[in-house]
Design an enzyme around this catalytic site. Structure first.
Site, short mmCIF file in Angstrom:
data_model
loop_
_atom_site.label_atom_id
_atom_site.label_comp_id
_atom_site.label_asym_id
_atom_site.label_seq_id
_atom_site.Cartn_x
_atom_site.Cartn_y
_atom_site.Cartn_z
N ARG A 216 0.79 -0.82 -0.08
CA ARG A 216 0.24 -0.18 0.20
C ARG A 216 0.93 1.21 -0.31
O ARG A 216 2.07 1.51 0.37
CB ARG A 216 -1.18 0.07 1.21
CG ARG A 216 -0.49 0.10 2.19
CD ARG A 216 -1.08 0.38 3.07
NE ARG A 216 -2.29 1.69 3.83
CZ ARG A 216 -1.62 2.45 4.40
NH1 ARG A 216 -0.43 3.12 4.96
NH2 ARG A 216 -2.77 3.29 4.51
N GLU A 261 5.57 7.07 0.52
CA GLU A 261 5.47 5.70 2.10
C GLU A 261 5.47 4.83 1.04
O GLU A 261 4.32 4.31 0.40
CB GLU A 261 5.20 5.64 3.11
CG GLU A 261 5.94 6.22 4.38
CD GLU A 261 5.45 6.10 5.59
OE1 GLU A 261 5.58 6.80 6.18
OE2 GLU A 261 4.77 5.39 5.72
N TYR A 312 -3.15 16.35 11.13
CA TYR A 312 -3.05 14.86 12.08
C TYR A 312 -1.34 14.90 11.19
O TYR A 312 0.01 14.50 11.42
CB TYR A 312 -3.68 13.59 11.66
CG TYR A 312 -2.79 12.14 12.09
CD1 TYR A 312 -2.31 11.97 13.44
CD2 TYR A 312 -2.15 11.90 11.10
CE1 TYR A 312 -1.87 11.03 13.83
CE2 TYR A 312 -1.25 10.52 11.80
CZ TYR A 312 -1.14 10.08 12.67
OH TYR A 312 -0.34 9.38 13.08
N LYS A 313 -1.34 14.51 9.76
CA LYS A 313 0.01 15.33 8.88
C LYS A 313 0.83 16.22 9.49
O LYS A 313 2.20 16.23 8.52
CB LYS A 313 -0.41 15.02 7.79
CG LYS A 313 -1.11 13.67 6.64
CD LYS A 313 -1.21 13.58 5.43
CE LYS A 313 -2.35 12.47 4.71
NZ LYS A 313 -0.90 11.11 4.88
#
Lengths: 332, 183, 360
Positions: A216, A261, A312-313
């Site tokens: 993912r 990622e 949040y990021k």
């Protein structure tokens, strides 16, 4: 001016298949090649690129300075051997000319000859015998792959992050989280719990069969080409989030990076552990904007992202400028 | 937006809560953590008495402990000879319960072998992710505490380590700091 | 074929690099990929039990597997078998890059109600080709255990052989207690040679009943218990453990030799967007869907493997009667999925109507 090597643009795993981004259980079988407007990615589980030596040197320096980035709980010894063997095998599949894993006949335990031509390693070892390795198995193999590694032990219907080497964390602390369950590790992430994203991912991972490999992607923005944005070093990189709001447009485009990622999930056969590989790719907006479909899509996604997710990021204070920058910089 | 049930903070470490004893256990260690006749001491002894009543005739090794460190020593002594079928019950403040849970988890006990009765949940032990110092203070999750190691102001995060029982603390004002020109 | 190794700084090429398997090691398997294996040895030295060794036709190494894993072997129709069977057999040999997979199969007589898979295995000869899945893990050792107590009966020893081998290889404390009628049975010589005084062989259930309570009462707290054998045997072992306070997290069982499920009550099913079908007593939901031409992925037809999981629309259904051994309590409680091979509808208590709405 940009320092990004051509293969880092061509191989960049652009993370936005859709015009908006929400968390989802976005797993797919590994090894599928994804063609992008700039090139392609995804054929290998472990990826070796132009940054190989530089990133391995950086990992070694980080571990030297902060040993808590490497942790192995005592029961994870089998999983570490398993991970080492699996990563060697994946390197050999990815670059057969540079890496080679060969079974050696004879002996009660399986033995192998491992060659890493990029690091001048030619070594024969016996599986499970630490005396035949130059270092602990997880430490040794993570000095030969660019990926961060977390090993999840499965017991009592739950996965626990009980070992790993994480030097390139994006805003989390592996040293603090080691030993936690998969659900606990993700506890602070907004939206994923009520939407069932994380429990579905957990159920999926628990059902992986020996050798099965999925992947993912995840993403954020990072200021500077900084792989180690761990919580440990937040006092060093946190101020950049304020700094970047003050720089001129040219500097902004060079400093702000889209960080993807690529995470691979592998069920290791001997230990039954799940291996999580996290490979971080950084591309400055200035290079991203040279690929027209990427520029337009990234601008849309970053602008539309709900505020709690942006918060949040850690990108809430500058993401609208990043979106505007992308809109204002079409490539000609 | 964050679901309490999915985080690393046990429900009894958010607000006082007593889990029921496990009657399927064959033998039990009961750790009563709380000094003297103060409010905490009285409350933990009441929890212990309730559990002993629930457990009836089952053998219970009870240890009245002045603090979590004493309780951890008693736990290790009992586990050294314990057989499968044994359960561990811990009565104390949430902070003491988290500390003993950490020792039990490190010793290899499973979640279904542990029960907790937390009589207060206002004090937290906070671990500084930047310098690894810990500090124990009456501070809520989301509050701020000064790190005794590096003097940074730490945000107390809703995140608890199983292995140490500490809350995660990280610099609350990093993004308000002056930056280096070279950045 | 030759490829030149790209230097680490070389730009990527537009064509994907050819992934050459390293010499002797298996290529990665695709999802759900089947293996075509050749019988390279048969061993009938234990009466009623046939041990098969299966290898790749080219003799190369096979994918590694987790101790306690099984292989699902396809049994073709014929000789009284109406349809293809998929039988699960525990692997007993080397786990890491093995040159062969070995399984041991107890012959069960079709005239006494067996479906015929084991009889087919007993008819195989060296050189025959067999189609299998990759190894599947449903009974792994718990890495965190400080001691592994293995309790088997009869052919239930098979998954415990790989547990024993793994524990010894990795320096884990282990003890195997095996119940065999007359003290004879498959793999006994092998486990005795492997485990020495860590292996206890008991003659019959009465001997076990005398031995078990003291054994289970005196295990250090880090111990995990693994049991495999006939269902009533495992029930007895687990009941004895629970009576002594063993928590569920330390109990593990392998569900082979399942007792036949009762035929169940009839119900109706709607595949979302499709017609409503009748599922009579004695017909599984999986069979009913197959008869209507639906292609539902499946392997074991015993509620073990997890392949035939379907989504259930709870609001449009009267309830699920879960009869599988795959879903955990949380998944059951959610009521939004079921295993089509064994599970059925629960009737609405008010109306008696039993209905499910499912989707893939």
């Amino acid at each position: 001016m940009t320092s990004t090597a051509p293969d880092l643009v061509a191989g960049f795993p652009f993370p936005f298949p859709n015009a908006t981004y929400r968390y989802s259980t976005n797993v797919e079988p590994a090894r599928g090649v994804v063609t992008t407007p700039a090139g392609q990615w995804g054929d290998a589980v472990v990826d070796v690129d132009a940054e190989y030596h530089r990133e391995l040197d950086e990992r070694a320096a980080i571990l030297e300075q902060d040993p808590s980035r490497y942790a192995v709980l005592p029961h994870m010894d089998v999983a570490c051997w398993d991970a080492m063997l699996c990563l060697m095998r994946e390197l050999a599949l990815a670059r057969p000319g540079s890496f080679d894993l060969e079974p050696v006949a004879g002996g009660a335990r399986p033995s192998y000859r491992w060659r890493n031509r990029l690091l001048d390693i030619d070594h024969t070892f016996v599986l499970g015998d630490p005396a035949t390795l130059p270092a602990e198995p997880l430490a040794w193999i993570t000095s030969q792959v660019q990926e961060d590694v977390v090993l999840l032990d499965q017991r009592d219907g739950t996965l626990f992050g009980d070992a790993g080497v994480v030097t390139f964390a994006a805003d989390w602390s592996f040293g603090f989280d080691v030993g936690m369950s998969f659900l606990e590790i993700h506890g602070p992430v907004p939206r994923i719990h009520p939407e069932g994203v994380i429990t579905r991912a957990h159920e999926f991972l628990k059902g992986l069969q020996p050798g099965e490999t999925y992947r993912r992607t995840n993403w954020t923005l990072t200021i500077g080409r900084r792989l180690d944005v761990s919580t440990e070093r937040y006092p060093e990189w946190g101020p950049d989030r304020a700094m970047v709001r003050t720089v001129d447009d040219d500097a902004f485009g060079r400093l702000v990076h889209l960080r993807t990622e690529v995470q691979h999930l592998v069920r290791l056969p001997e230990s039954g552990a799940v291996m999580f590989l996290i490979r971080s790719y950084l591309l400055p907006l200035a290079d991203l904007a040279r690929v027209e479909p990427w520029r337009a899509r990234a601008a849309d996604v970053i602008a539309e992202l709900p505020e709690d997710m942006a918060d949040y990021k850690g990108i809430a204070t500058y993401r609208h400028r990043a979106a505007a920058w992308l809109r204002d910089h079409p490539h000609h | 937006m964050v679901s309490p049930s999915a985080t690393s903070v046990p429900p009894w470490a958010r607000e006082p809560h007593v889990e029921p004893a496990d009657p399927t256990g064959r033998t039990h260690t009961l750790l009563v953590v709380g000094p003297g006749d103060g409010q905490t001491g009285t409350a933990v002894r009441a929890v212990a008495a309730g559990w002993q009543e629930e457990l009836g005739a089952a053998p219970v090794h009870r240890h009245d402990c002045a603090d979590a460190a004493v309780a951890v020593d008693a736990l290790h002594a009992d586990l050294a000879v314990a057989r499968v079928g044994h359960r561990v019950l811990v009565a104390g403040t949430a902070e003491a319960c988290l500390a003993v849970r950490a020792a039990a988890v490190r010793a290899g006990l499973a979640d279904d072998e542990l029960r907790f009765g937390a009589v207060a949940a206002d004090v937290r032990t906070v671990w500084c992710v930047h310098c690894s110092a810990t500090t124990t203070a009456a501070v809520a999750a989301g509050g701020v505490v000064a790190c005794p190691g590096c003097a940074r102001s730490l945000l107390v995060y809703e995140h608890v380590s199983r292995r140490t029982g500490h809350h995660l603390g990280f610099m609350v004002d990093a993004e308000d700091q002056p930056w280096e020109e070279s950045a | 074929m030759s490829t030149t190794a790209p230097a680490p700084t070389a730009p990527r090429t537009a064509t994907p690099p050819t992934a050459l398997p390293a010499p002797g090691l298996p290529a990665p398997l695709g999802a759900g990929e089947r293996l075509a294996l050749v019988v390279v040895a048969v061993d009938d030295s234990v009466p009623g039990v046939r041990s098969l060794s299966l290898a790749r036709p080219d003799g190369g190494a096979l994918p590694s597997w987790t101790p306690g894993s099984h292989l699902v072997v396809e049994v073709p129709p014929g000789a009284g078998r109406e349809r293809r069977l998929a039988n699960a057999y525990s692997l007993t040999g080397e786990t890491v890059h093995p040159s062969a997979y070995t399984v041991s199969v107890l012959r069960r007589d079709p005239q006494e109600g067996a479906a015929g898979g084991s009889a087919w295995v007993h008819g195989l000869a060296v050189g025959d080709t067999v189609t299998t899945t990759a190894p599947r893990s449903a009974f792994p050792p718990v890495q965190r255990a400080t001691r592994h107590l293995l309790v088997g009966a009869g052919i239930g020893i098979t998954p415990l052989v790989s547990h024993l081998r793994s524990a010894l290889r990795w320096g884990r404390d282990v003890q195997l207690v095996q119940v065999c009628r007359g003290g004879r049975g498959a793999h006994l010589d092998e486990v005795r040679a492997l485990g020495g005084d860590r292996v206890t062989v008991l003659d019959g259930r009465a001997a076990l009943a005398a031995h078990l309570p003291a054994l289970l009462a005196d295990q250090p707290i880090g111990t995990h218990l693994y049991t495999c054998g006939p269902a009533d045997f495992m029930d007895a072992v687990l009941a004895a453990a629970r009576a002594l306070g063993w928590p569920e997290s330390r109990l593990h069982l392998e569900h082979f030799g399942l007792a036949a499920l009762d035929p169940g009550d009839p119900f109706t099913v709607t595949v979302t967007g499709g017609p409503t079908l009748e599922v009579p007593s004695g017909t599984s939901l999986l069979e009913a869907l197959e008869q209507q031409g639906y292609d539902v992925p499946h392997l074991c037809r015993q509620g073990v493997c997890g392949e035939c999981r379907l989504r259930v629309a709870p609001a449009a259904s009267t309830g699920v009667h879960h009869r599988d051994l795959y879903l955990d309590d949380a998944a059951r409680a959610a009521g939004d999925c079921l295993m089509a091979c064994v599970s059925r509808a629960l009737p609405d208590p008010a109306t008696g109507r039993a209905h499910l709405e499912v989707s893939p």
